[in-house]
Write a protein that holds these residues in place. Structure first.
Motif, PDB file in Angstrom:
ATOM      1  N   ASN A 152       0.845  -1.250   0.193  1.00 16.81           N
ATOM      2  CA  ASN A 152      -0.159   0.053   0.075  1.00 16.81           C
ATOM      3  C   ASN A 152       0.926   1.312  -0.041  1.00 16.81           C
ATOM      4  O   ASN A 152       0.815   2.106   0.818  1.00 16.81           O
ATOM      5  CB  ASN A 152      -0.815   0.191   1.312  1.00 16.81           C
ATOM      6  CG  ASN A 152      -2.039  -0.988   0.994  1.00 16.81           C
ATOM      7  OD1 ASN A 152      -2.321  -1.539   0.006  1.00 16.81           O
ATOM      8  ND2 ASN A 152      -3.074  -0.944   1.941  1.00 16.81           N
ATOM      9  N   PHE A 170      -7.223   3.017   0.471  1.00 16.99           N
ATOM     10  CA  PHE A 170      -6.347   1.879   1.355  1.00 16.99           C
ATOM     11  C   PHE A 170      -7.319   1.870   2.794  1.00 16.99           C
ATOM     12  O   PHE A 170      -7.476   3.021   3.501  1.00 16.99           O
ATOM     13  CB  PHE A 170      -5.008   2.104   1.701  1.00 16.99           C
ATOM     14  CG  PHE A 170      -4.279   2.064   0.403  1.00 16.99           C
ATOM     15  CD1 PHE A 170      -4.536   1.274  -0.665  1.00 16.99           C
ATOM     16  CD2 PHE A 170      -3.278   3.126   0.287  1.00 16.99           C
ATOM     17  CE1 PHE A 170      -3.890   1.065  -1.654  1.00 16.99           C
ATOM     18  CE2 PHE A 170      -2.450   2.652  -0.814  1.00 16.99           C
ATOM     19  CZ  PHE A 170      -2.649   1.944  -1.903  1.00 16.99           C
ATOM     20  N   GLY A 179       1.251   0.118   4.873  1.00 11.97           N
ATOM     21  CA  GLY A 179       0.636   1.188   4.226  1.00 11.97           C
ATOM     22  C   GLY A 179       0.830   2.491   4.564  1.00 11.97           C
ATOM     23  O   GLY A 179       1.805   2.812   5.587  1.00 11.97           O
TER      24      GLY A 179
END
Length: 602
Positions: A306, A358, A374
């Motif tokens: 991510n 995300f 992420g």
């Protein structure tokens, strides 16, 4: 960093070239054979049919080069010091399979009918992912294109076509990244397929694998060991060493080759989290865009990390596994594996995925050992995310390859389709979804080495040892069996309700095309709220200031709505997945289903 344009692969006639890899036609009637072999033992030779062997000595940069007078169609091979003959790792065409001779191929010859095509803007994208072999090869895909265009597909995405061992493979075992696998058809058949798509107003993307080579047919380690690094391991072995300029150049040339010679409209880069040197990814994007001015070239990532910053450094979008995982949990109730990370507050996770992209933006992930996963993504536009209900991974990496039609109720699946296709994210449809295919999508291979075939069989069954309550993994289909491949064909037995599903997809995509696509650039989320663990209210401001809102309830019972949600429910209804859903929402109670509202919907 700024990119340096690479040379054109589609000149009006064969010309001198500065390509560093492969067999390149020269203007003097010769062919330049170029092999990066920095670790080759003395005795390396080039063998070209009709010529005496040519001894090769790599230069200071590791390149061995020889010019030989020969024509397109000529077979050639490299002979290692131990006597083994190996193909060109940049072969454009193979005379057989991955262990056989390479063939000199000409970049010209096909008469393009739509040479002026420059592509479509990313905002128009509705992606359709398919497996070329199951679709009947390049010719079979060509026959399907009119129906896909009529459905509303604007961007076809092929699973990898780089030459792999045998005739059946997902494509991620490719070992010759420049050579279209002959099991799918000829290079001209591939060009004709792309050309036909362009004539129908449809772009074509290709899935490429730059993080590893397959286990059978890759000889690079025998003469170019520097291609790999021994300090980092991946699930497929030693990591590719992108610190080396020649390695970077090899994959840059490969990417441009597909975009230029075959006129693909974009690339989907597989599992880039397994590329150790992420600095190469922005360099690649810059190089490609500098080399192809005036064209709409779409670059999409699969990236379990991510890494949102890459979506500001030349890449259009990322496959959004987070959105898939939370939706899959809501539809099926499954909690195994990575779905466990989306069970705590699925309503909030869905609202975040729809509004920010995300779900995991730096918080710890239990599935990743508790490490942070992420980067913040709320600042990115919705078009930065590709959202899907199924794809090759999410169906095929189940032990029995089940599709969602087997895992949830039809009404709930129609709810999810409505959510996906009218969301400002870019939708991806996996082959067969559009007509409710019941066939599984299984993992299949065609390894000729019995030991390798058994290892893959054992590995596949071992991977799912804990999936069956009785522990009997023999139910996992044998990847190497021809039947496994045949059973995965979604077009062999369309279900009785296939036309109903097609009407649903056509209707939703027509609404997307008419009301959303022209004003998705500059779109931004303005509100996101979980109404409970299974219901959300999300709104966006489109490019022209128009308000788009969705009320989605994946639970079994109605949910009371706050005032702002009731206000949005009084906007004109764009689509309701269940009868009277919009009326119920306007009265303050949200029934199960998905309803879209648009300020100026007619």
């Amino acid at each position: 960093m700024p990119g340096n344009p690479l040379p054109t692969l589609d000149p009006p006639a064969p010309a001198d070239t500065t390509w560093r890899f492969g067999a390149a036609l020269l203007s003097n009637g010769k062919v330049r054979f170029q092999l990066w072999a920095p670790n080759a033992a003395p005795g390396l030779t080039l063998e070209v049919d009709g010529h005496a062997p040519v001894p090769l000595v790599p230069d200071a940069q590791g390149f061995a080069v020889a010019d030989v007078a020969c024509a397109p169609g000529t077979r050639y091979r490299y002979r290692l010091a131990d006597g083994r003959a190996v193909p060109d790792p940049a072969s454009r065409l193979q005379a057989g399979d991955v262990h056989d001779d390479s063939v000199v191929a000409s970049p010209v010859g096909y008469a393009w009918q739509h040479a002026q095509w420059t592509g479509r803007p990313w905002r128009d994208s509705v992606i359709y992912e398919l497996h070329p072999g199951l679709a009947g090869g390049f010719a079979g895909i060509t026959r399907q294109l009119p129906d896909l265009a009529a459905l509303g597909i604007t961007l076809l995405e092929l699973m990898p076509i780089a030459d792999f061992p045998g005739t059946r493979n997902w494509g991620y075992d490719g070992v010759l990244p420049f050579a279209p696998d002959s099991a799918y058809g000829t290079p001209d058949a591939l060009k004709a397929m792309v050309d036909t798509a362009h004539g129908l107003g449809m772009g074509v993307m290709l899935d490429v694998v730059y993080n590893h080579f397959g286990p059978d047919g890759n000889y690079l380690a025998d003469y170019a060991g520097d291609f790999f690094r021994d300090d980092i391991k991946t699930p497929w072995g030693s990591a590719i060493d992108f610190r080396r300029p020649a390695v970077r150049r090899y994959f840059q040339e490969n990417a441009l080759y597909w975009l230029q010679e075959y006129r693909f409209d974009g690339l989907r880069l597989d599992a880039v989290h397994a590329i150790a040197d992420h600095g190469w990814l922005p360099e690649l994007a810059a190089t490609l865009r500098a080399s192809l001015p005036g064209r709409h070239v779409h670059l999409v990532l699969e990236n379990d990390d991510n890494a949102a910053h890459l979506l500001e450094q030349g890449y259009d979008a990322q496959w959004n596994d987070d959105a898939h995982h939370v939706l899959h949990h809501l539809l099926t109730g499954e909690t195994r594996g990575y779905y466990a990370g989306y069970t705590g507050q699925p309503g909030a996770d869905l609202a975040r995925a729809l509004s920010e992209g995300f779900v995991y933006q730096g918080q710890p992930s239990a599935h990743h050992g508790g490490t942070p996963r992420g980067e913040p993504s709320a600042h990115l536009p919705p078009l930065s995310f590709v959202t899907f209900l199924q794809n090759h991974d999410q169906a095929g990496n189940r032990p029995l390859g089940e599709r969602l039609v087997h895992l949830t109720e039809p009404a709930r699946l129609r709810d999810a389709v409505a959510l996906q296709l009218l969301c400002p994210h870019v939708p991806l449809i996996f082959m067969g979804e559009e007509f409710g295919a019941r066939t599984p999508f299984l993992y299949f291979t065609d390894h000729l080495d019995p030991a390798l075939a058994q290892a893959v069989r054992d590995g596949r069954r071992g991977e799912f040892a804990g999936f069956f309550d009785d522990g009997d993994t023999r139910r996992v289909p044998d990847p190497n069996a021809a039947r496994t491949h045949a059973d995965s064909d979604p077009w062999t037995s369309p279900p009785a309700d296939a036309d109903d599903w097609r009407r649903l997809y056509r209707s939703l995509l027509a609404l997307r095309r008419a009301h959303l696509a022209p004003r998705l650039e500059g779109c931004e989320a303005t509100h996101a709220q979980a109404l409970d663990d299974r219901a959300v209210h999300v709104a966006w401001r489109l490019q022209d200031g128009t308000r788009l809102a969705v009320l989605a309830n994946f639970g079994p019972a109605s949910v009371a709505l706050p005032q702002l949600a009731q206000d949005d429910a009084r906007l004109p209804c764009l689509w309701e997945s269940r009868p009277e859903a919009a009326r119920g929402a306007a009265s303050g109670t949200l029934p199960p289903g998905v309803t879209w509202f648009l300020e100026d919907a007619r």
